[in-house]
Write an enzyme that holds these catalytic residues in place. Structure first.
Site, mmCIF file in Angstrom:
data_model
loop_
_atom_site.group_PDB
_atom_site.id
_atom_site.type_symbol
_atom_site.label_atom_id
_atom_site.label_comp_id
_atom_site.label_asym_id
_atom_site.label_seq_id
_atom_site.Cartn_x
_atom_site.Cartn_y
_atom_site.Cartn_z
ATOM 1 N N CYS A 265 78.136 78.753 45.655
ATOM 2 C CA CYS A 265 76.707 78.351 45.501
ATOM 3 C C CYS A 265 75.784 78.945 46.269
ATOM 4 C CB CYS A 265 76.596 76.723 45.802
ATOM 5 S SG CYS A 265 77.388 75.966 44.605
ATOM 6 N N ARG A 332 86.262 80.624 45.995
ATOM 7 C CA ARG A 332 85.192 81.545 45.400
ATOM 8 C C ARG A 332 84.373 82.100 46.917
ATOM 9 N NH1 ARG A 332 82.572 78.479 40.644
ATOM 10 N NH2 ARG A 332 83.538 76.975 41.743
HETATM 11 C C1 UGA Z 1 75.958 73.698 48.563
HETATM 12 C C2 UGA Z 1 74.866 72.979 48.950
HETATM 13 O O1 UGA Z 1 75.029 72.427 50.351
HETATM 14 C C3 UGA Z 1 74.775 71.858 48.024
HETATM 15 O O2 UGA Z 1 73.551 71.106 48.355
HETATM 16 C C4 UGA Z 1 74.443 72.555 46.707
HETATM 17 O O3 UGA Z 1 74.511 71.228 45.695
HETATM 18 C C5 UGA Z 1 75.578 73.244 46.206
HETATM 19 O O4 UGA Z 1 76.004 74.281 47.326
HETATM 20 C C6 UGA Z 1 75.455 73.926 44.857
HETATM 21 O O5 UGA Z 1 74.481 74.572 44.853
HETATM 22 O O6 UGA Z 1 75.935 73.564 43.961
HETATM 23 P P1 UGA Z 1 78.669 73.657 48.688
HETATM 24 O O7 UGA Z 1 78.908 75.008 48.096
HETATM 25 O O8 UGA Z 1 79.648 72.766 48.105
HETATM 26 O O9 UGA Z 1 77.266 72.944 48.602
HETATM 27 O O10 UGA Z 1 79.028 73.915 50.441
HETATM 28 P P2 UGA Z 1 78.473 73.709 51.700
HETATM 29 O O11 UGA Z 1 78.688 72.162 52.259
HETATM 30 O O12 UGA Z 1 76.993 73.931 51.639
HETATM 31 O O13 UGA Z 1 79.216 74.579 52.492
HETATM 32 C C7 UGA Z 1 78.750 76.123 52.262
HETATM 33 C C8 UGA Z 1 79.577 76.711 53.136
HETATM 34 O O14 UGA Z 1 79.115 76.853 54.405
HETATM 35 C C9 UGA Z 1 81.022 76.618 53.597
HETATM 36 O O15 UGA Z 1 81.839 77.849 53.620
HETATM 37 C C10 UGA Z 1 80.721 76.114 54.936
HETATM 38 O O16 UGA Z 1 82.199 76.258 55.592
HETATM 39 C C11 UGA Z 1 79.750 76.717 55.547
HETATM 40 N N1 UGA Z 1 79.120 76.256 56.613
HETATM 41 C C12 UGA Z 1 78.586 74.829 56.415
HETATM 42 C C13 UGA Z 1 79.221 76.534 57.892
HETATM 43 O O17 UGA Z 1 79.775 77.722 58.031
HETATM 44 N N2 UGA Z 1 78.396 76.111 58.802
HETATM 45 C C14 UGA Z 1 77.799 74.910 58.620
HETATM 46 O O18 UGA Z 1 77.262 74.628 59.681
HETATM 47 C C15 UGA Z 1 77.965 74.340 57.637
#
Ligand code: UGA
Length: 476
Positions: A265, A332
């Site tokens: 995403c 992914r």
């Molecule tokens: C993300 C959004 O958070 C959701 O709100 C959205 O609905 C979704 O995409 C989508 O468009 O369907 P997601 O891809 O499941 O959700 O993952 P996240 O929890 O957002 O994490 C994304 C990435 O950021 C991960 O690789 C995580 O490790 C990283 N991350 C997250 C960091 O490096 N630092 C942080 O502080 C938080």
């Protein structure tokens, strides 16, 4: 209410299961016969906590079923959800083929009063394309509505997010007041619990989705840049992020530095928003930087590793965590994939462990025998450490947060840990005799004891010194 949900991936399945759990009659539709067969038997094709159990219950209680039959599904549903994928094209533009195919079927088989609810992530202006496609394919004029209802589900906590969203966003045409009643009815269980609902125009709803993901990505790249700065200045990124985040205007979430964002995403939506900007003659300079900062993070990890192991050739590297984030088996855009390729190119042997995504890695690399023959998959995190020259922590699974250093130490050839998610306490890791590198955390410059077989490389002077100056004067 009777609802058909097109697309049984993360978003579609969560929506179908969640809506069934709220008492609706739901038909999940997909074009993949194997997926439909699997789901009908109560098996979820991916790892998502709690999903299988809730799905099975709703199947058994008769509120949920799955089908390949598009015309019947459209005739069945009063609300027709599109939750099909919008994968990126080569130029990062979102591929709308699947969404427009649902619209095509809606045009052919829908009748008066049906509502097309778009949950797929689509660029601004897509609702108009959906309408055009519906009109093009309908044989007679009929009354229908198109609503934009973006999703904000995170993998790993999808059901929790479905039932407890921070907000529900619904974009509709100003004349669609009946639609508003239907959407209020659909989401009443959440509205009754005080979840805010925002009705907007359709285009704004479409932008809210991309803007939210782009902003989350921006926070992550911001904190990662700051982490690099902290390394140079001797500050600690966790402390800094906490201190910033306690300001209510900033907030503490999405400020964890490390290997950055992966998944289907954030990277995809960032690319699509930049591309849409370009198509409209607008240059998203900030977001382009956000992308660049994120892309260079796996390389930063390799640089940290080569500080300790200048010659990677022939080294054995353990990797903890492969999925792009915890509680999912999704690979992914996972930083692990780039790290694996780079390390194998540098002629390392890899010993990897992930609680749920190792089979997916095997499948992904099934045709790349050169890569696979250099990776051994361990049944336990500590097995991966046996004979390894360094440990890379790549995914923030909880089980890696409190390792047994005494157990780890004799297993490893050299006691080097590069913590790509800042999970461990630097001081503790050092005190337990590990060479520890983080992304922006304070490191003491003291020399620490080496592991069982510390090599000459490990004792080269100056290799482990923090870049931060000691005895800094703190001015009040
Ligand atoms: C993300 C959004 O958070 C959701 O709100 C959205 O609905 C979704 O995409 C989508 O468009 O369907 P997601 O891809 O499941 O959700 O993952 P996240 O929890 O957002 O994490 C994304 C990435 O950021 C991960 O690789 C995580 O490790 C990283 N991350 C997250 C960091 O490096 N630092 C942080 O502080 C938080």
């Amino acid at each position: 209410m009777k609802i058909a949900v097109f697309g049984c991936g993360y978003v579609g399945l969560t929506t179908a299961v969640g809506l069934a759990e709220m008492g609706n009659e739901v038909l999940g539709v997909d074009v993949n016969p194997e997926r439909i067969e699997m789901l009908s038997k109560g098996r979820v094709p991916f790892f998502e906590p709690g999903m299988e159990e809730m799905m099975r219950r709703n199947l058994a209680e008769g509120r949920l079923s799955f089908t390949l039959d598009t015309p019947s599904a459209i005739r069945f549903g009063q609300l027709i959800f599109s939750a099909v994928g919008t994968p990126p094209k080569k130029n990062h533009e979102a591929d709308l083929t699947a969404v427009l195919s649902v619209a095509d079927s809606f045009g052919r088989y829908a009748s008066d009063g049906k509502i097309f609810v778009n949950k797929s992530t689509v660029p601004v202006g897509t609702s108009e394309k959906i309408r055009e496609t519906i009109d093009l394919n309908s044989t007679a004029q009929f009354d229908y509505s198109v609503v934009s209802n973006p999703e904000f589900l995170r993998e790993g906590t999808a059901l929790q997010d479905f039932f407890n969203p921070d907000r529900i966003v619904i974009g509709l045409e100003p004349e669609d007041l009946d639609v508003k009643k239907s959407m209020d009815k659909l989401y009443r269980p959440m509205l009754d619990r005080g979840v805010p609902i925002q009705y907007t125009d359709v285009r704004s709803a479409e932008v809210i989705k991309y803007a939210s993901n782009a902003f989350l990505a921006t926070r992550i790249s911001f904190v990662n840049e700051l982490a690099e700065f902290c390394e140079l200045s001797g500050a600690d990124i966790k402390t800094v992020a906490k201190g910033m985040g306690l300001d209510k205007r900033i907030g503490t979430t999405f400020l964890d530095a490390g290997l950055g964002f992966g998944g289907s995403c954030l990277p995809k939506d960032l690319g699509a928003l930049i591309e849409k900007g370009e198509a409209l003659g607008f240059d998203f300079k900030l977001l382009k930087e956000v992308q660049k900062i994120n892309k260079r993070l796996p390389g930063r990890m390799i640089n940290k590793l080569t500080k300790y192991l200048p010659q990677l050739n022939g080294k054995t590297i353990a990797i903890w965590g492969l999925s792009f984030k915890p509680k999912t088996d999704d690979l992914r855009e996972a930083p692990s994939l780039e790290l694996i390729s780079a390390l194998i190119k540098a002629k390392c042997k890899l010993k990897v462990f992930d609680p749920v995504s190792m089979d997916n890695v095997k499948n992904l690399f099934a045709k790349n025998t050169n890569l696979l023959k250099n990776i051994s998959f361990s049944a336990h995190p500590y097995d991966a450490l046996k004979g390894s020259d360094a440990l890379l922590i790549v995914t923030e699974w909880d089980e890696f947060r409190n390792p047994d250093y005494a157990k780890m130490k004799p297993l490893m050839n050299k006691n080097i840990i590069i913590d790509g998610r800042n999970l461990l306490a630097p001081k503790e890791a050092q005190e337990k005799g590990f060479y520890y590198e983080s992304f922006g955390r304070t490191l003491s410059a003291e020399k620490i004891s080496s592991g069982k077989n510390s090599s000459s490389t490990m004792n080269e002077p100056g290799l482990y010194r923090s870049t931060a100056k000691k005895n800094r004067v703190v001015r009040g």
